[in-house]
Enzyme design. Sequence first.
Site: not given
Length: 321
Positions: A11, A72, A103, A126, A128, A130, A172
């Site tokens: 992403g 991707r 990741d 990213t 996120d 995370d 998500r």
Amino acid sequence: MQRIAVMTSGGDAPGMNAAIRAVVRKAIYHGIEVIGINRGYNGFIEGDMWPMNLGSVADIIHRGGTILHTARSEEFTTPEGRAKAYKNVKRFGIQGLVVIGGDGSFRGAKIFHDEYGLPVVGVPGTIDNDIYGTDYTIGFDTAVNNVVDAINKIRDTATSHERTFVVEVMGRNSGFIALQAGLAGGAESILLPEVPFDVKEICDKLMRGVKRGKLHSIIIVAEGAASGLEIGSKIKEITGFDTKVTILGHLQRGGIPTATDRLMASLLGAKAVEVLMEGKTNKVVGIRASETVCYDIEEVFNNTKKDLNTEMLELANILSI
Ligand code: ADP
């Protein structure tokens, strides 16, 4: 080390350009050549790569997205795909690889290193936030600011019309964006994938707020916690309040990266080059307590869940009473 390659993968995240710039300029400063790989592992497989110079990264520090594009790649998950990529490693004389991504991208890098021995370093990019082992990931701060900006605008209309607004944000599997944007934006309730919630309780809180004269309410929902539309219709059903839903979607990823993201990206990109120069491999660079760190890539996979800040969680509940 005479020649390294850099790619962005997975992403996209605002600030990736600042990281590419730091990799290129830091490497060239130390006399190392840099090959830019377009479109992540797809470009690696196809040989879509080009020699970068100081000018290649001029005027990009303030631009969102990534000049190297990202993708991707299904093919890179196969041994045949990775064998094609290795041919390009030989062809271009690449001695080290910096992968800016999440990741998933780090997993690809590790497998490639284990099969072909190419030194690899991951730079966490990213929105996120995370990724285990680092306080920040590139793009997170811009995403949080984008959400807070949207909340500010929604708040104006919410106050004018005395409405309840549900705002669905990205995340998500993790609630970092929802928690920090919800706290900074003054949301009444924040729904996170990590924390169970009860719509009835949220509605009770909303009704108590109205009783004490609150003109509007904003509820932040991380996409992994629930669907904003569903939460909106349940709230409307239980409270009878005029409830509107806004799904922020890809707006959150775009725009000019914040100073924090550019700073983090610059530090992390330069650190990645240092790590390769030190002869290390299978590493990730990160930020802990405002210092750059370097740690084993396995740590990211072995500790997939990065905990939310519990102090922020508790505070969000207290301040929104
Ligand atoms: P992110 O890096 O943002 O987490 P993805 O999970 O989509 O994004 O991963 C990006 C790319 O990394 C994938 O499209 C694939 O090419 C590569 N990748 C991910 N997991 C693996 C794996 N187990 N083996 C090889 N390549 C992988």
